[in-house]
Write a protein that holds these residues in place. Structure first.
Motif, PDB file in Angstrom:
ATOM      1  N   THR A   1     -12.855  -1.537  -0.043  1.00  0.00           N
ATOM      2  CA  THR A   1     -12.585  -0.110   0.075  1.00  0.00           C
ATOM      3  C   THR A   1     -11.624   0.313  -1.008  1.00  0.00           C
ATOM      4  N   GLU A   2     -11.566   1.626  -1.210  1.00  0.00           N
ATOM      5  CA  GLU A   2     -10.605   2.156  -2.174  1.00  0.00           C
ATOM      6  C   GLU A   2      -9.182   1.824  -1.744  1.00  0.00           C
ATOM      7  N   LYS A   3      -8.951   1.831  -0.422  1.00  0.00           N
ATOM      8  CA  LYS A   3      -7.609   1.518   0.067  1.00  0.00           C
ATOM      9  C   LYS A   3      -7.201   0.098  -0.333  1.00  0.00           C
ATOM     10  N   LYS A   4      -8.143  -0.832  -0.245  1.00  0.00           N
ATOM     11  CA  LYS A   4      -7.810  -2.203  -0.621  1.00  0.00           C
ATOM     12  C   LYS A   4      -7.513  -2.303  -2.114  1.00  0.00           C
ATOM     13  N   PHE A   5      -8.204  -1.522  -2.903  1.00  0.00           N
ATOM     14  CA  PHE A   5      -7.921  -1.495  -4.339  1.00  0.00           C
ATOM     15  C   PHE A   5      -6.519  -0.940  -4.579  1.00  0.00           C
ATOM     16  N   GLU A   6      -6.163   0.114  -3.855  1.00  0.00           N
ATOM     17  CA  GLU A   6      -4.808   0.655  -3.940  1.00  0.00           C
ATOM     18  C   GLU A   6      -3.785  -0.395  -3.524  1.00  0.00           C
ATOM     19  N   ASP A   7      -4.083  -1.138  -2.447  1.00  0.00           N
ATOM     20  CA  ASP A   7      -3.180  -2.196  -2.008  1.00  0.00           C
ATOM     21  C   ASP A   7      -2.937  -3.199  -3.124  1.00  0.00           C
ATOM     22  N   HIS A   8      -4.011  -3.571  -3.793  1.00  0.00           N
ATOM     23  CA  HIS A   8      -3.923  -4.565  -4.871  1.00  0.00           C
ATOM     24  C   HIS A   8      -3.043  -4.047  -6.010  1.00  0.00           C
ATOM     25  N   ILE A   9      -3.271  -2.804  -6.416  1.00  0.00           N
ATOM     26  CA  ILE A   9      -2.479  -2.209  -7.498  1.00  0.00           C
ATOM     27  C   ILE A   9      -1.016  -2.096  -7.083  1.00  0.00           C
TER      28      ILE A   9
ATOM     29  N   LYS B   1       0.675  -3.905  -4.903  1.00  0.00           N
ATOM     30  CA  LYS B   1       1.303  -5.226  -4.846  1.00  0.00           C
ATOM     31  C   LYS B   1       1.681  -5.696  -6.250  1.00  0.00           C
ATOM     32  N   TYR B   2       0.831  -5.401  -7.214  1.00  0.00           N
ATOM     33  CA  TYR B   2       1.159  -5.796  -8.590  1.00  0.00           C
ATOM     34  C   TYR B   2       2.423  -5.074  -9.062  1.00  0.00           C
TER      35      TYR B   2
ATOM     36  N   ILE C   1       6.519  -6.358 -10.197  1.00  0.00           N
ATOM     37  CA  ILE C   1       7.277  -6.071 -11.413  1.00  0.00           C
ATOM     38  C   ILE C   1       8.359  -5.026 -11.137  1.00  0.00           C
ATOM     39  N   GLU C   2       8.806  -5.016  -9.872  1.00  0.00           N
ATOM     40  CA  GLU C   2      10.007  -4.305  -9.437  1.00  0.00           C
ATOM     41  C   GLU C   2       9.851  -2.784  -9.364  1.00  0.00           C
ATOM     42  N   TYR C   3       8.652  -2.307  -9.100  1.00  0.00           N
ATOM     43  CA  TYR C   3       8.466  -0.913  -8.700  1.00  0.00           C
ATOM     44  C   TYR C   3       8.639  -0.844  -7.186  1.00  0.00           C
ATOM     45  N   LYS C   4       9.492   0.045  -6.735  1.00  0.00           N
ATOM     46  CA  LYS C   4       9.725   0.203  -5.297  1.00  0.00           C
ATOM     47  C   LYS C   4       8.749   1.222  -4.722  1.00  0.00           C
ATOM     48  N   SER C   5       8.126   0.893  -3.600  1.00  0.00           N
ATOM     49  CA  SER C   5       7.215   1.825  -2.939  1.00  0.00           C
ATOM     50  C   SER C   5       8.008   2.853  -2.138  1.00  0.00           C
TER      51      SER C   5
ATOM     52  N   VAL D   1       4.493   6.034  -5.608  1.00  0.00           N
ATOM     53  CA  VAL D   1       4.130   6.746  -4.385  1.00  0.00           C
ATOM     54  C   VAL D   1       2.615   6.700  -4.253  1.00  0.00           C
ATOM     55  N   ARG D   2       2.143   6.187  -3.126  1.00  0.00           N
ATOM     56  CA  ARG D   2       0.709   6.222  -2.847  1.00  0.00           C
ATOM     57  C   ARG D   2       0.349   7.505  -2.130  1.00  0.00           C
ATOM     58  N   GLN D   3      -0.857   7.988  -2.404  1.00  0.00           N
ATOM     59  CA  GLN D   3      -1.315   9.248  -1.827  1.00  0.00           C
ATOM     60  C   GLN D   3      -0.241  10.320  -2.048  1.00  0.00           C
ATOM     61  N   LEU D   4      -0.009  10.589  -3.311  1.00  0.00           N
ATOM     62  CA  LEU D   4       1.039  11.521  -3.728  1.00  0.00           C
ATOM     63  C   LEU D   4       0.592  12.955  -3.441  1.00  0.00           C
ATOM     64  N   HIS D   5       1.153  13.550  -2.417  1.00  0.00           N
ATOM     65  CA  HIS D   5       0.829  14.925  -2.047  1.00  0.00           C
ATOM     66  C   HIS D   5       1.576  15.861  -2.987  1.00  0.00           C
ATOM     67  N   TYR D   6       0.896  16.259  -4.043  1.00  0.00           N
ATOM     68  CA  TYR D   6       1.522  16.976  -5.150  1.00  0.00           C
ATOM     69  C   TYR D   6       1.444  18.492  -5.022  1.00  0.00           C
ATOM     70  N   SER D   7       0.494  18.987  -4.220  1.00  0.00           N
ATOM     71  CA  SER D   7       0.158  20.411  -4.238  1.00  0.00           C
ATOM     72  C   SER D   7       1.154  21.252  -3.453  1.00  0.00           C
ATOM     73  N   THR D   8       1.481  22.419  -4.008  1.00  0.00           N
ATOM     74  CA  THR D   8       2.305  23.404  -3.293  1.00  0.00           C
ATOM     75  C   THR D   8       1.439  24.352  -2.478  1.00  0.00           C
TER      76      THR D   8
END
Length: 212
Positions: free
Chosen positions: A7-15, A17-18, A22-26, A125-132
């Motif tokens: 699923t796309e979610k699993k692909f997001e999970d993989h990205i 985790k990578y 390399i020290e990006y905080k979720s 940030v996953r699923q970045l709700h950007y819209s005003t």
């Protein structure tokens, strides 16, 4: 067995985790301010920790409104000058100059500069709700000291979609007038699948051009 399907979610999970490795905080999307296009507490924490004297000067000027005033100034300067210029050349507020990141020193002769460089904080940030205007979201956003630098739409080819579908999302489903999506507000927008990627720096609706 359903949860074993790609699923796309699993692909997001993989990205994710990578990037965590390399020290990006979720960070949860609710921490993102859609109007200012900033993770407010990340910006403020960075300034307070690296530029204590300058922060105290601004506190003397603005009092209890200091965080609001500084964040509003930074956001408006990014909109006016672009994120690259602001990261390279500081933001000035009432004669106080603020660094929003520190670049790697060319040598280790200045340990203070090296420590400042190490104080940079990267986050995602996953699923970045950007819209005003609505609850539209982008699959992932990358941030430097609370300032957005990259957005990404991710597609898992095993679900029948690829980076071309991401390109069409940016072209037709992402309003370039939104604060985050305006020209120069971030460094780049990526479209990524399992094997290929494309990018653009300027969203223009249906006229947006992507490059490999």
């Amino acid at each position: 067995m359903r949860n074993l399907h790609p699923t796309e979610k699993k692909f997001e999970d993989h990205i994710e985790k990578y990037f965590n490795l390399i020290e990006y905080k979720s960070i949860h999307h609710e921490k993102y301010d859609r109007t200012l296009s900033l993770i407010k507490y990340e910006v403020i924490d960075f300034i307070k920790k690296t530029q204590k004297k300058n922060w105290r000067k601004l506190e003397e000027v603005y009092g209890e409104e200091v965080e609001y005033k500084v964040l509003d100034r930074i956001s408006s300067e990014i909109s006016r000058r672009g994120v690259i210029d602001v990261l390279r050349n500081q933001v000035s507020d009432r004669g106080v100059h603020l660094d929003l990141c520190y670049f790697e020193p060319k040598s280790d002769l200045n340990p203070d500069h090296l420590e400042l460089f190490k104080s940079n904080k990267f986050s995602l940030v996953r699923q970045l709700h950007y819209s005003t205007k609505n609850e539209n979201s982008i699959d992932m956003g990358l941030f430097l000291n609370g300032i957005p630098i990259v957005t990404m739409e991710l597609k898992n080819q095993l679900t029948g979609q690829n980076f071309k579908h991401s390109e069409n999302q940016y072209r037709f489903d992402r309003d370039p007038k939104e604060p985050l999506l305006q020209f120069k507000r971030v460094l780049v927008h990526f479209c990524v699948d399992n094997n290929q990627a494309s990018m653009t720096t300027n969203l223009k609706g249906g006229k947006t051009r992507f490059f490999p």
